[in-house]
Design a protein around this motif. Structure first.
Motif, PDB file in Angstrom:
ATOM      1  N   GLY A  54       0.862  -1.396   0.026  1.00  0.00           N
ATOM      2  CA  GLY A  54      -0.072  -0.093  -0.014  1.00  0.00           C
ATOM      3  C   GLY A  54       0.861   1.351  -0.036  1.00  0.00           C
ATOM      4  O   GLY A  54       0.295   2.429   0.188  1.00  0.00           O
ATOM      5  N   LYS A  55       1.994   1.254  -0.236  1.00  0.00           N
ATOM      6  CA  LYS A  55       2.972   2.507  -0.086  1.00  0.00           C
ATOM      7  C   LYS A  55       2.765   3.014  -1.656  1.00  0.00           C
ATOM      8  O   LYS A  55       2.976   2.203  -2.502  1.00  0.00           O
ATOM      9  CB  LYS A  55       4.563   2.153   0.142  1.00  0.00           C
ATOM     10  N   GLU A  56       2.670   4.389  -1.592  1.00  0.00           N
ATOM     11  CA  GLU A  56       2.800   4.891  -2.993  1.00  0.00           C
ATOM     12  C   GLU A  56       4.358   5.041  -3.567  1.00  0.00           C
ATOM     13  O   GLU A  56       5.223   5.567  -2.852  1.00  0.00           O
ATOM     14  CB  GLU A  56       2.014   6.199  -3.014  1.00  0.00           C
ATOM     15  N   ILE A  57       4.459   4.549  -5.159  1.00  0.00           N
ATOM     16  CA  ILE A  57       5.665   4.942  -5.546  1.00  0.00           C
ATOM     17  C   ILE A  57       5.394   5.795  -6.677  1.00  0.00           C
ATOM     18  O   ILE A  57       4.694   5.353  -7.628  1.00  0.00           O
ATOM     19  CB  ILE A  57       6.272   3.638  -5.803  1.00  0.00           C
ATOM     20  N   GLU A  58       5.994   6.901  -6.864  1.00  0.00           N
ATOM     21  CA  GLU A  58       5.954   7.920  -7.799  1.00  0.00           C
ATOM     22  C   GLU A  58       7.234   7.955  -8.752  1.00  0.00           C
ATOM     23  O   GLU A  58       8.448   7.739  -8.271  1.00  0.00           O
ATOM     24  CB  GLU A  58       5.833   9.137  -7.221  1.00  0.00           C
ATOM     25  N   LEU A  59       6.979   7.724  -9.914  1.00  0.00           N
ATOM     26  CA  LEU A  59       8.052   7.532 -10.902  1.00  0.00           C
ATOM     27  C   LEU A  59       9.350   8.499 -10.671  1.00  0.00           C
ATOM     28  O   LEU A  59      10.304   8.281 -10.617  1.00  0.00           O
ATOM     29  CB  LEU A  59       7.742   7.278 -12.380  1.00  0.00           C
ATOM     30  N   ASP A  60       8.781   9.889 -10.651  1.00  0.00           N
ATOM     31  CA  ASP A  60       9.621  11.029 -10.671  1.00  0.00           C
ATOM     32  C   ASP A  60      10.765  10.750  -9.659  1.00  0.00           C
ATOM     33  O   ASP A  60      11.644  11.300  -9.582  1.00  0.00           O
ATOM     34  CB  ASP A  60       8.841  12.157 -10.603  1.00  0.00           C
ATOM     35  N   SER A  61       9.948  10.644  -8.254  1.00  0.00           N
ATOM     36  CA  SER A  61      11.250  10.559  -7.097  1.00  0.00           C
ATOM     37  C   SER A  61      11.750   9.292  -7.139  1.00  0.00           C
ATOM     38  O   SER A  61      12.717   9.090  -6.465  1.00  0.00           O
ATOM     39  CB  SER A  61      10.226  10.630  -5.854  1.00  0.00           C
ATOM     40  N   PHE A  62      11.203   8.104  -7.523  1.00  0.00           N
ATOM     41  CA  PHE A  62      11.853   6.699  -7.752  1.00  0.00           C
ATOM     42  C   PHE A  62      12.910   6.759  -8.362  1.00  0.00           C
ATOM     43  O   PHE A  62      13.989   6.089  -8.152  1.00  0.00           O
ATOM     44  CB  PHE A  62      10.761   5.738  -8.168  1.00  0.00           C
ATOM     45  N   ALA A  63      12.802   7.396  -9.596  1.00  0.00           N
ATOM     46  CA  ALA A  63      13.911   7.211 -10.611  1.00  0.00           C
ATOM     47  C   ALA A  63      14.900   8.614 -10.464  1.00  0.00           C
ATOM     48  O   ALA A  63      15.829   8.868 -11.489  1.00  0.00           O
ATOM     49  CB  ALA A  63      13.458   7.287 -11.924  1.00  0.00           C
ATOM     50  N   LYS A  64      14.696   9.663  -9.643  1.00  0.00           N
ATOM     51  CA  LYS A  64      15.291  10.962  -9.726  1.00  0.00           C
ATOM     52  C   LYS A  64      16.914  10.896  -9.433  1.00  0.00           C
ATOM     53  O   LYS A  64      17.407  10.311  -8.353  1.00  0.00           O
ATOM     54  CB  LYS A  64      15.012  11.776  -8.374  1.00  0.00           C
ATOM     55  N   GLU A  65      17.464  11.130 -10.481  1.00  0.00           N
ATOM     56  CA  GLU A  65      19.228  11.220 -10.557  1.00  0.00           C
ATOM     57  C   GLU A  65      19.642   9.618 -10.254  1.00  0.00           C
ATOM     58  O   GLU A  65      20.774   9.351  -9.767  1.00  0.00           O
ATOM     59  CB  GLU A  65      19.619  11.934  -9.432  1.00  0.00           C
ATOM     60  N   LYS A  66      18.730   8.723 -10.636  1.00  0.00           N
ATOM     61  CA  LYS A  66      19.331   7.379 -10.595  1.00  0.00           C
ATOM     62  C   LYS A  66      19.047   6.880 -11.881  1.00  0.00           C
ATOM     63  O   LYS A  66      18.254   7.244 -12.921  1.00  0.00           O
ATOM     64  CB  LYS A  66      18.356   6.357  -9.566  1.00  0.00           C
ATOM     65  N   VAL A  67      19.455   5.646 -12.280  1.00  0.00           N
ATOM     66  CA  VAL A  67      19.213   4.883 -13.402  1.00  0.00           C
ATOM     67  C   VAL A  67      18.221   4.100 -12.788  1.00  0.00           C
ATOM     68  O   VAL A  67      18.229   3.420 -11.750  1.00  0.00           O
ATOM     69  CB  VAL A  67      20.376   3.872 -13.835  1.00  0.00           C
ATOM     70  N   ALA A  68      16.921   3.813 -13.711  1.00  0.00           N
ATOM     71  CA  ALA A  68      15.799   3.112 -13.296  1.00  0.00           C
ATOM     72  C   ALA A  68      15.557   1.809 -14.273  1.00  0.00           C
ATOM     73  O   ALA A  68      15.623   2.197 -15.380  1.00  0.00           O
ATOM     74  CB  ALA A  68      14.564   3.863 -13.036  1.00  0.00           C
ATOM     75  N   LEU A  69      15.412   0.777 -13.619  1.00  0.00           N
ATOM     76  CA  LEU A  69      15.103  -0.481 -14.649  1.00  0.00           C
ATOM     77  C   LEU A  69      13.697  -0.794 -14.080  1.00  0.00           C
ATOM     78  O   LEU A  69      13.210  -1.233 -13.025  1.00  0.00           O
ATOM     79  CB  LEU A  69      15.817  -1.552 -14.329  1.00  0.00           C
ATOM     80  N   LEU A  70      12.563  -0.679 -15.162  1.00  0.00           N
ATOM     81  CA  LEU A  70      11.057  -0.798 -15.076  1.00  0.00           C
ATOM     82  C   LEU A  70      10.917  -1.961 -15.577  1.00  0.00           C
ATOM     83  O   LEU A  70      11.177  -2.155 -16.832  1.00  0.00           O
ATOM     84  CB  LEU A  70      10.381   0.404 -15.665  1.00  0.00           C
ATOM     85  N   VAL A  71      10.387  -3.209 -14.971  1.00  0.00           N
ATOM     86  CA  VAL A  71       9.926  -4.407 -15.310  1.00  0.00           C
ATOM     87  C   VAL A  71       8.660  -4.664 -15.217  1.00  0.00           C
ATOM     88  O   VAL A  71       7.824  -4.875 -14.233  1.00  0.00           O
ATOM     89  CB  VAL A  71      10.890  -5.387 -15.017  1.00  0.00           C
ATOM     90  N   PHE A  72       7.752  -4.448 -16.396  1.00  0.00           N
ATOM     91  CA  PHE A  72       6.531  -4.982 -16.594  1.00  0.00           C
ATOM     92  C   PHE A  72       6.053  -6.541 -16.586  1.00  0.00           C
ATOM     93  O   PHE A  72       6.785  -7.057 -17.840  1.00  0.00           O
ATOM     94  CB  PHE A  72       5.804  -4.226 -17.615  1.00  0.00           C
ATOM     95  N   GLY A  73       5.374  -7.008 -15.875  1.00  0.00           N
ATOM     96  CA  GLY A  73       4.929  -8.386 -15.955  1.00  0.00           C
ATOM     97  C   GLY A  73       3.954  -8.811 -15.279  1.00  0.00           C
ATOM     98  O   GLY A  73       3.173  -7.934 -14.767  1.00  0.00           O
ATOM     99  N   ALA A  74       3.809 -10.235 -14.920  1.00  0.00           N
ATOM    100  CA  ALA A  74       2.647 -10.717 -14.191  1.00  0.00           C
ATOM    101  C   ALA A  74       3.196 -12.358 -13.815  1.00  0.00           C
ATOM    102  O   ALA A  74       4.077 -12.867 -14.006  1.00  0.00           O
ATOM    103  CB  ALA A  74       1.560 -10.998 -15.232  1.00  0.00           C
ATOM    104  N   THR A  75       2.496 -12.526 -12.455  1.00  0.00           N
ATOM    105  CA  THR A  75       2.869 -13.930 -11.837  1.00  0.00           C
ATOM    106  C   THR A  75       2.807 -15.199 -12.861  1.00  0.00           C
ATOM    107  O   THR A  75       3.473 -15.842 -12.576  1.00  0.00           O
ATOM    108  CB  THR A  75       1.946 -14.058 -10.661  1.00  0.00           C
ATOM    109  N   TRP A  76       1.972 -14.927 -13.770  1.00  0.00           N
ATOM    110  CA  TRP A  76       1.437 -16.286 -14.677  1.00  0.00           C
ATOM    111  C   TRP A  76       2.596 -16.298 -15.650  1.00  0.00           C
ATOM    112  O   TRP A  76       2.579 -17.285 -16.127  1.00  0.00           O
ATOM    113  CB  TRP A  76       0.315 -16.241 -14.982  1.00  0.00           C
TER     114      TRP A  76
END
Length: 174
Positions: A54-76
């Motif tokens: 239930g914690k909110e993650i906002e891309l702008d602060s998560f990736a700020k001045e960092k290299v970010a790897l976003l991985v879209f997927g599903a458990t199945w």
């Protein structure tokens, strides 16, 4: 009377066209010049999602001045499950150098995702894209989809296979 009404309606439409439509065209043109999007070379489109806790993650602060790897997927998804050990490795080895890995689960319950996190010992944050809004925004067609952002938030990699460690290290050293 009908002729007068038609003439008045046509006149109003013409006035509307003269005064309103040019503003809409200018507004669209100004918006088109903003380089925010989901393709390589665009600044990543912003989003906010909740983690399984239930914690909110906002891309702008998560990736700020960092290299970010976003991985879209599903458990199945077998391919998604297959790349988890590599993503765990990247997170352990490169987190202190400035890499942030974020798993984005598409349209599944927190319960299912929590189960996968526990079973596969996922060591990076997972967020829930419950309505697939972010998946649609990022034009996800096949999963897994790996998207890498440089320190400026610009998309530099977008592919169904994970990026290699050389690319990530290069971006971290820039």
């Amino acid at each position: 009377m009908d002729l007068v009404f038609r003439s008045l309606a046509v006149s109003l439409l013409c006035i509307f066209g003269i005064f309103v439509l040019p503003f809409n065209v200018l507004e669209d043109k100004a918006f088109a010049e903003v380089e925010i999007g989901v393709d390589v070379g665009n600044k990543a489109a912003p989003f906010k999602l909740l983690t399984v806790d239930g914690k909110e993650i906002e891309l702008d602060s998560f990736a700020k001045e960092k290299v970010a790897l976003l991985v879209f997927g599903a458990t199945w998804c077998p391919a998604c499950r297959h790349e988890i050990p590599l993503l765990n490795e990247y997170n352990v080895e490169l987190k202190d150098d400035g890499l942030n890995v974020l798993g984005i689960d598409i349209q599944e319950s927190a319960k299912k995702v929590k189960s996968l996190i526990k079973k596969k010992k996922i060591n990076y944050p997972m967020v829930l894209d419950s309505k697939a809004d972010v998946a649609r925004l990022y034009k996800v067609v096949g999963i897994p989809l790996n998207v890498v952002l440089n320190k400026s938030g610009v998309i530099v990699y977008r592919d169904n296979s994970p990026p290699d460690k050389k690319l990530l290290k290069k971006l971290l050293n820039e």
